[in-house]
Scaffold this motif. Structure first.
Motif, PDB file in Angstrom:
ATOM      1  N   SER A   1      -1.829  -8.890 -15.105  1.00 57.24           N
ATOM      2  CA  SER A   1      -2.958  -8.138 -14.964  1.00 57.24           C
ATOM      3  C   SER A   1      -2.572  -6.761 -15.530  1.00 57.24           C
ATOM      4  N   SER A   2      -1.668  -6.078 -15.416  1.00 55.50           N
ATOM      5  CA  SER A   2      -1.151  -4.967 -15.687  1.00 55.50           C
ATOM      6  C   SER A   2      -2.059  -3.889 -15.216  1.00 55.50           C
ATOM      7  N   ARG A   3      -2.443  -4.030 -14.018  1.00 56.75           N
ATOM      8  CA  ARG A   3      -3.219  -3.113 -13.256  1.00 56.75           C
ATOM      9  C   ARG A   3      -2.778  -2.889 -11.694  1.00 56.75           C
ATOM     10  N   GLU A   4      -3.122  -1.582 -11.290  1.00 55.90           N
ATOM     11  CA  GLU A   4      -2.880  -1.329 -10.108  1.00 55.90           C
ATOM     12  C   GLU A   4      -4.278  -0.347  -9.657  1.00 55.90           C
ATOM     13  N   LEU A   5      -4.474  -0.600  -8.613  1.00 56.42           N
ATOM     14  CA  LEU A   5      -5.678   0.167  -7.610  1.00 56.42           C
ATOM     15  C   LEU A   5      -5.381   1.417  -7.205  1.00 56.42           C
ATOM     16  N   CYS A   6      -6.299   2.626  -7.083  1.00 56.62           N
ATOM     17  CA  CYS A   6      -6.068   3.646  -6.395  1.00 56.62           C
ATOM     18  C   CYS A   6      -7.276   4.148  -5.606  1.00 56.62           C
ATOM     19  N   MET A   7      -7.323   4.719  -4.583  1.00 51.58           N
ATOM     20  CA  MET A   7      -8.371   5.213  -3.701  1.00 51.58           C
ATOM     21  C   MET A   7      -8.114   6.635  -3.444  1.00 51.58           C
TER      22      MET A   7
ATOM     23  N   ALA B   1       0.925  -1.236  -0.187  1.00 45.16           N
ATOM     24  CA  ALA B   1      -0.015   0.022   0.061  1.00 45.16           C
ATOM     25  C   ALA B   1       0.912   1.329  -0.050  1.00 45.16           C
ATOM     26  N   LEU B   2       0.808   2.177  -0.878  1.00 45.28           N
ATOM     27  CA  LEU B   2       1.477   3.294  -1.032  1.00 45.28           C
ATOM     28  C   LEU B   2       0.471   4.527  -0.531  1.00 45.28           C
ATOM     29  N   VAL B   3       0.732   4.891   0.615  1.00 39.28           N
ATOM     30  CA  VAL B   3       0.084   6.070   1.397  1.00 39.28           C
ATOM     31  C   VAL B   3       0.378   7.275   1.137  1.00 39.28           C
ATOM     32  N   TYR B   4      -0.323   8.334   0.345  1.00 38.68           N
ATOM     33  CA  TYR B   4       0.065   9.656   0.319  1.00 38.68           C
ATOM     34  C   TYR B   4      -1.111  10.330   1.331  1.00 38.68           C
ATOM     35  N   ALA B   5      -0.383  10.884   2.404  1.00 35.37           N
ATOM     36  CA  ALA B   5      -1.073  11.628   3.242  1.00 35.37           C
ATOM     37  C   ALA B   5      -1.413  13.111   2.430  1.00 35.37           C
ATOM     38  N   ASN B   6      -2.265  13.871   2.776  1.00 37.88           N
ATOM     39  CA  ASN B   6      -2.735  15.329   2.353  1.00 37.88           C
ATOM     40  C   ASN B   6      -2.523  15.149   0.615  1.00 37.88           C
ATOM     41  N   THR B   7      -2.969  14.174  -0.017  1.00 31.96           N
ATOM     42  CA  THR B   7      -3.098  14.097  -1.215  1.00 31.96           C
ATOM     43  C   THR B   7      -4.605  13.714  -1.875  1.00 31.96           C
ATOM     44  N   PRO B   8      -4.992  14.476  -2.763  1.00 37.67           N
ATOM     45  CA  PRO B   8      -4.590  15.525  -3.633  1.00 37.67           C
ATOM     46  C   PRO B   8      -4.490  16.920  -2.899  1.00 37.67           C
ATOM     47  N   GLU B   9      -5.078  16.999  -1.797  1.00 35.63           N
ATOM     48  CA  GLU B   9      -4.997  18.342  -1.042  1.00 35.63           C
ATOM     49  C   GLU B   9      -4.925  18.064   0.397  1.00 35.63           C
ATOM     50  N   PRO B  10      -4.908  18.990   1.436  1.00 32.38           N
ATOM     51  CA  PRO B  10      -4.789  18.889   2.744  1.00 32.38           C
ATOM     52  C   PRO B  10      -6.200  18.294   3.207  1.00 32.38           C
ATOM     53  N   GLY B  11      -6.377  17.297   4.180  1.00 27.28           N
ATOM     54  CA  GLY B  11      -7.550  16.795   4.499  1.00 27.28           C
ATOM     55  C   GLY B  11      -7.834  15.536   3.641  1.00 27.28           C
ATOM     56  N   PHE B  12      -7.185  15.085   2.768  1.00 23.21           N
ATOM     57  CA  PHE B  12      -7.445  13.951   1.962  1.00 23.21           C
ATOM     58  C   PHE B  12      -6.341  12.907   2.167  1.00 23.21           C
ATOM     59  N   VAL B  13      -6.588  11.685   1.857  1.00 20.39           N
ATOM     60  CA  VAL B  13      -5.534  10.626   1.750  1.00 20.39           C
ATOM     61  C   VAL B  13      -5.637   9.843   0.455  1.00 20.39           C
ATOM     62  N   SER B  14      -4.642   9.316  -0.089  1.00 18.96           N
ATOM     63  CA  SER B  14      -4.817   8.756  -1.252  1.00 18.96           C
ATOM     64  C   SER B  14      -3.778   7.480  -1.233  1.00 18.96           C
ATOM     65  N   GLY B  15      -4.262   6.207  -1.874  1.00 20.99           N
ATOM     66  CA  GLY B  15      -3.619   4.950  -1.488  1.00 20.99           C
ATOM     67  C   GLY B  15      -3.420   4.212  -2.971  1.00 20.99           C
ATOM     68  N   PHE B  16      -2.469   3.680  -3.205  1.00 22.35           N
ATOM     69  CA  PHE B  16      -2.124   3.048  -4.463  1.00 22.35           C
ATOM     70  C   PHE B  16      -1.678   1.555  -4.157  1.00 22.35           C
ATOM     71  N   THR B  17      -2.088   0.713  -4.952  1.00 23.31           N
ATOM     72  CA  THR B  17      -1.481  -0.860  -4.572  1.00 23.31           C
ATOM     73  C   THR B  17      -0.285  -0.984  -5.582  1.00 23.31           C
ATOM     74  N   TYR B  18       0.605  -1.807  -5.180  1.00 21.55           N
ATOM     75  CA  TYR B  18       1.610  -2.474  -6.186  1.00 21.55           C
ATOM     76  C   TYR B  18       1.520  -3.837  -5.605  1.00 21.55           C
ATOM     77  N   GLY B  19       1.410  -4.498  -6.589  1.00 20.13           N
ATOM     78  CA  GLY B  19       1.426  -6.174  -6.230  1.00 20.13           C
ATOM     79  C   GLY B  19       0.478  -6.809  -7.287  1.00 20.13           C
ATOM     80  N   LEU B  20      -0.416  -6.236  -7.926  1.00 19.88           N
ATOM     81  CA  LEU B  20      -1.544  -6.777  -8.736  1.00 19.88           C
ATOM     82  C   LEU B  20      -0.848  -6.702 -10.003  1.00 19.88           C
ATOM     83  N   SER B  21      -0.098  -5.822 -10.527  1.00 23.06           N
ATOM     84  CA  SER B  21       0.304  -6.077 -11.810  1.00 23.06           C
ATOM     85  C   SER B  21       1.447  -7.084 -11.965  1.00 23.06           C
ATOM     86  N   LEU B  22       1.866  -7.582 -11.038  1.00 22.57           N
ATOM     87  CA  LEU B  22       2.904  -8.523 -10.768  1.00 22.57           C
ATOM     88  C   LEU B  22       2.270 -10.009 -11.039  1.00 22.57           C
ATOM     89  N   TRP B  23       0.977 -10.150 -10.968  1.00 21.33           N
ATOM     90  CA  TRP B  23       0.273 -11.445 -10.710  1.00 21.33           C
ATOM     91  C   TRP B  23       0.103 -11.795 -12.170  1.00 21.33           C
TER      92      TRP B  23
END
Length: 193
Positions: free
Chosen positions: A72-78, A42-64
């Motif tokens: 799969s050549s995909r990763e998820l984000c939230m 899980a790649l956790v980006y605090a205060n992204t895309p702006e203060p008061g937000f959090v964004s997360g990305f996966t790494y490992g799905l594209s390895l499957w």
């Protein structure tokens, strides 16, 4: 079957995301369903895309890579309007649990047994295009110069929804939620249905 994790590829993924988002992530490993399934981060980006937000990305799905399938050549984000980093881990927890059993196609809905984060009733995901708030391309090329081949990873957005919304999407399509007056970034929002 899992493709061998290439630390340089992971570094390129983090570097390209961080360059676009303007900051470095907090990287957390999420245990896979089976130890032999390979790593999920899980790649956790605090205060992204702006203060008061959090964004997360996966790494490992594209390895499957399944026995008879292409990677799969995909990763998820939230993206969530929250200071709780647990939201940023939700996509990686989902990937760790379902990788190899789920294609993670945009338009899919995925259910979970309980709310993803305490004090929230959101227990499912709607997969779609990544949040426009991130100003991120739908694909990231992880090839390094001189490689001769491209290594595109599609970024798929993961939007937390209620179980009742998951059921109505199965019955009537995702437009029921997308076309309603909802805030996909609010972890305390009321259910659409």
């Amino acid at each position: 079957m899992v493709r061998l994790n290439d630390p340089d590829r992971f570094a390129r993924f983090v570097e390209r995301l961080s360059s676009t988002l303007g900051m470095e992530p907090d990287i957390r490993e999420v245990p896979p369903r089976e130890p032999g399934d390979g790593q999920v981060f899980a790649l956790v980006y605090a205060n992204t895309p702006e203060p008061g937000f959090v964004s997360g990305f996966t790494y490992g799905l594209s390895l499957w890579k399944g026995a008879d399938s292409l990677p799969s050549s995909r990763e998820l984000c939230m993206v969530m309007r929250s200071n709780d980093p647990e939201w940023a881990k939700v996509p990686a927890i989902t990937v760790a649990a379902l990788r190899g059993m789920c294609p993670f196609d945009p338009g899919m809905v995925i259910g979970y047994m309980k709310p993803y984060v305490p004090d929230s009733g959101l227990s499912s995901l709607l997969l779609a295009a990544p949040s426009p708030r991130l100003a991120l391309a739908d694909q990231i090329n992880l090839a390094c110069s001189g490689m001769g081949t491209d290594d595109f990873v599609e970024i798929v957005g993961a939007y937390p929804i209620y179980a009742s919304e998951r059921k109505i999407i199965h019955a009537q399509g995702a437009g029921v939620v997308w076309n309603s007056d909802w805030d996909p970034y609010d972890p305390a929002r009321p259910a659409v249905v």
